[in-house]
Write an enzyme that holds these catalytic residues in place. Sequence first.
Site, PDB file in Angstrom:
ATOM      1  N   ASN A   1      -6.105  -0.818 -40.476  1.00  0.00           N
ATOM      2  CA  ASN A   1      -6.982  -1.388 -39.592  1.00  0.00           C
ATOM      3  C   ASN A   1      -6.171  -1.199 -38.368  1.00  0.00           C
ATOM      4  O   ASN A   1      -5.089  -1.480 -38.052  1.00  0.00           O
ATOM      5  CB  ASN A   1      -7.090  -2.992 -39.803  1.00  0.00           C
ATOM      6  CG  ASN A   1      -8.221  -3.236 -40.855  1.00  0.00           C
ATOM      7  OD1 ASN A   1      -8.592  -2.362 -41.646  1.00  0.00           O
ATOM      8  ND2 ASN A   1      -8.147  -4.448 -41.268  1.00  0.00           N
TER       9      ASN A   1
ATOM     10  N   ARG B   1     -18.127  -1.976 -46.313  1.00  0.00           N
ATOM     11  CA  ARG B   1     -16.844  -2.705 -46.588  1.00  0.00           C
ATOM     12  C   ARG B   1     -17.247  -4.249 -46.207  1.00  0.00           C
ATOM     13  O   ARG B   1     -17.422  -4.476 -45.265  1.00  0.00           O
ATOM     14  CB  ARG B   1     -15.877  -2.123 -45.820  1.00  0.00           C
ATOM     15  CG  ARG B   1     -14.437  -2.906 -45.798  1.00  0.00           C
ATOM     16  CD  ARG B   1     -13.308  -2.366 -45.240  1.00  0.00           C
ATOM     17  NE  ARG B   1     -12.040  -3.263 -45.464  1.00  0.00           N
ATOM     18  CZ  ARG B   1     -11.707  -3.953 -44.627  1.00  0.00           C
ATOM     19  NH1 ARG B   1     -12.212  -4.197 -43.241  1.00  0.00           N
ATOM     20  NH2 ARG B   1     -10.679  -4.918 -44.654  1.00  0.00           N
TER      21      ARG B   1
ATOM     22  N   TYR C   1      -6.709  -1.212 -33.844  1.00  0.00           N
ATOM     23  CA  TYR C   1      -7.362  -1.515 -32.732  1.00  0.00           C
ATOM     24  C   TYR C   1      -6.734  -0.774 -31.505  1.00  0.00           C
ATOM     25  O   TYR C   1      -7.248  -0.366 -30.437  1.00  0.00           O
ATOM     26  CB  TYR C   1      -7.881  -2.905 -32.516  1.00  0.00           C
ATOM     27  CG  TYR C   1      -8.626  -3.352 -33.776  1.00  0.00           C
ATOM     28  CD1 TYR C   1      -9.947  -3.268 -33.499  1.00  0.00           C
ATOM     29  CD2 TYR C   1      -8.221  -3.613 -34.873  1.00  0.00           C
ATOM     30  CE1 TYR C   1     -11.044  -3.691 -34.216  1.00  0.00           C
ATOM     31  CE2 TYR C   1      -9.125  -4.150 -35.894  1.00  0.00           C
ATOM     32  CZ  TYR C   1     -10.687  -4.143 -35.667  1.00  0.00           C
ATOM     33  OH  TYR C   1     -11.348  -4.480 -36.705  1.00  0.00           O
TER      34      TYR C   1
ATOM     35  N   GLU D   1     -10.556  -0.413 -40.572  1.00  0.00           N
ATOM     36  CA  GLU D   1     -11.304  -1.231 -39.369  1.00  0.00           C
ATOM     37  C   GLU D   1     -10.868  -0.441 -38.147  1.00  0.00           C
ATOM     38  O   GLU D   1      -9.953  -0.057 -38.053  1.00  0.00           O
ATOM     39  CB  GLU D   1     -10.777  -2.503 -39.316  1.00  0.00           C
ATOM     40  CG  GLU D   1     -11.463  -3.485 -40.301  1.00  0.00           C
ATOM     41  CD  GLU D   1     -11.004  -4.888 -40.062  1.00  0.00           C
ATOM     42  OE1 GLU D   1     -10.603  -5.498 -38.936  1.00  0.00           O
ATOM     43  OE2 GLU D   1     -10.989  -5.910 -41.038  1.00  0.00           O
TER      44      GLU D   1
ATOM     45  N   GLU E   1      -5.416  -7.594 -44.208  1.00  0.00           N
ATOM     46  CA  GLU E   1      -4.452  -8.134 -42.945  1.00  0.00           C
ATOM     47  C   GLU E   1      -3.588  -9.262 -43.524  1.00  0.00           C
ATOM     48  O   GLU E   1      -3.881 -10.369 -42.863  1.00  0.00           O
ATOM     49  CB  GLU E   1      -5.298  -8.182 -41.659  1.00  0.00           C
ATOM     50  CG  GLU E   1      -6.018  -6.951 -41.253  1.00  0.00           C
ATOM     51  CD  GLU E   1      -6.621  -7.377 -40.011  1.00  0.00           C
ATOM     52  OE1 GLU E   1      -6.756  -8.267 -39.396  1.00  0.00           O
ATOM     53  OE2 GLU E   1      -7.361  -6.282 -39.344  1.00  0.00           O
TER      54      GLU E   1
ATOM     55  N   HIS F   1     -10.416 -11.928 -47.536  1.00  0.00           N
ATOM     56  CA  HIS F   1     -10.430 -11.825 -46.013  1.00  0.00           C
ATOM     57  C   HIS F   1     -10.277 -13.189 -45.431  1.00  0.00           C
ATOM     58  O   HIS F   1     -11.182 -13.629 -44.776  1.00  0.00           O
ATOM     59  CB  HIS F   1     -11.708 -10.917 -45.572  1.00  0.00           C
ATOM     60  CG  HIS F   1     -11.475 -10.423 -44.298  1.00  0.00           C
ATOM     61  ND1 HIS F   1     -11.872  -9.010 -43.938  1.00  0.00           N
ATOM     62  CD2 HIS F   1     -11.400 -10.813 -43.010  1.00  0.00           C
ATOM     63  CE1 HIS F   1     -11.720  -9.040 -42.618  1.00  0.00           C
ATOM     64  NE2 HIS F   1     -11.469 -10.061 -42.165  1.00  0.00           N
TER      65      HIS F   1
HETATM   66  O1  IFM Z   1     -12.805  -9.685 -36.918  1.00  0.00           O
HETATM   67  C1  IFM Z   1     -11.449  -9.372 -36.979  1.00  0.00           C
HETATM   68  C2  IFM Z   1     -11.536  -8.843 -38.587  1.00  0.00           C
HETATM   69  O2  IFM Z   1     -11.730 -10.217 -39.309  1.00  0.00           O
HETATM   70  C3  IFM Z   1      -9.874  -8.679 -39.098  1.00  0.00           C
HETATM   71  N1  IFM Z   1      -9.438  -7.490 -38.064  1.00  0.00           N
HETATM   72  C4  IFM Z   1      -9.773  -7.461 -36.799  1.00  0.00           C
HETATM   73  C5  IFM Z   1     -11.202  -7.926 -36.643  1.00  0.00           C
HETATM   74  C6  IFM Z   1     -11.325  -8.186 -35.056  1.00  0.00           C
HETATM   75  O3  IFM Z   1     -10.409  -9.038 -34.624  1.00  0.00           O
END
Ligand code: IFM
Length: 473
Positions: A321, A108, A323, A386, A197, A152
């Site tokens: 995405n 990706r 985290y 992500e 995002e 992006h």
């Molecule tokens: O590095 C970023 C990415 O560009 C977009 N999503 C989160 C990642 C970590 O912060």
Amino acid sequence: MSTATESGVQHQPGVPHEPDARHRPGQDDLPHWAGAFPPGFLWGAATSSYQIEGAVTEDGRGPSIWDTFSATPGAVERGDTGAVAADHYHRYRDDVAMMAGMGLGAYRFSLAWPRIQPDGTGAVNQRGLDFYRRLVDTLLERGIQPWPTLYHWDLPQPLEDAGGWPARDTALRFADYAAVVHDALGDRIPNWTTLNEPWCSAFLGYATGRHAPGRRDPAGALRAAHHLMLGHGLAVQAMPGAQVGITLNLTDVRALTHQALDVDAARRIDGMQNRLFLDPLLRGAYPTDVMDDLLPLGRPDHIRDGDLRTISAPLAFLGVNYYSPMLVAASDTAQEHAYPGSPKVRIADGGRPKTAMGWEIDADGLLALLVRLNGEHPSLPLYVTENGAAVDEGLRDVTRVGYLESHIGACAQALAIGIDLRGYFVWSLLDNFEWSFGYRHRFGIVHVDYATQRRTLKDSAHWYARLIRGRTR
Ligand code: IFM
């Protein structure tokens, strides 16, 4: 020529070996669920153009808002910029060889709009397109599926000068750009992602000013959010025949307590982080409670008849995405954060271990999110586009291995309960430019020595390669 190691990772000329093989996770380390992923599940790694490419003035590339922003004193830590980054523009062949050695099924990446249309509109820069043609062909030669994202965050600076995402015209220009790229590469690439995002583009870029273009205009940020999604919908129309999806940064939002004010705080943040994007895209309507929260910022007269129909064009897939979860509570005082319309909400600390970004580690949040998405939209294919961790442990990145193991384990659980999850992309393939943090934080499963541009696989890369090979052997 390449050589195989006992972990199955191929090392290509120009791609260094890691120093000490003894500590590498081996077959015995594969988690019990490793066999749970179906054949065809896509194992990938992700990057983005401004974070890794460098070469910002080469071959006709124009300036992006991130070039301008990172040149602004105080905007990015230590004055770091993406001018060189991981020099992927020149090293993409070795990088793709390294990916092949790891057994990745998909890569990706994003295309830099200012390489392709330096002015953001009109004339097409063939040399910029040629870079992506070469990259895509190299991936295909290696059997790696290209998984491109059109945007992006690196908006051509001339478009920002003309109003940026708060201006409706930027959405139209984005669709033109999508058509150019699709015409050039559509024969080789089935799956396309429009935006990465949009929450970050809108609210970090135009509300808090922590990201490019660094504006602090909450009402403008709301217009930006709408125009980003409009741009997505128009781009879908501009790419006939393509399988088009979008990637959102979504999270599992939890209230600190069951008290009404905290529950309302969680509703507000869930509204701004998740539903403000999910609902227009997937239901063709903005969430009314969120629109009410936002009324103090002004009437949303930028939303025109027909926009929501455009935005809600059927999605081929949703990229997720994830985290960290978010724990939120009501606050007595107004807070500075990226959620306009809800100042009296604070982000609370759940007391869990954190990554170097200060993000709490909790894979249950990923499972909860996938369960929710599948429950609300059962026929929507999902990809984790992500997921990963910034850790400062060098090559022996035990925390990252644990992070990946728990989160990919959550994906295995999601599959076990019948969720249509089709792929997983680790963020990130390479250490890279982490936006306003510059190069302080390292997300890569591959270490980049920025002085020499030497790449070295971390333990997490070996672990991931073992997982993929364990699956695919
Ligand atoms: O590095 C970023 C990415 O560009 C977009 N999503 C989160 C990642 C970590 O912060």
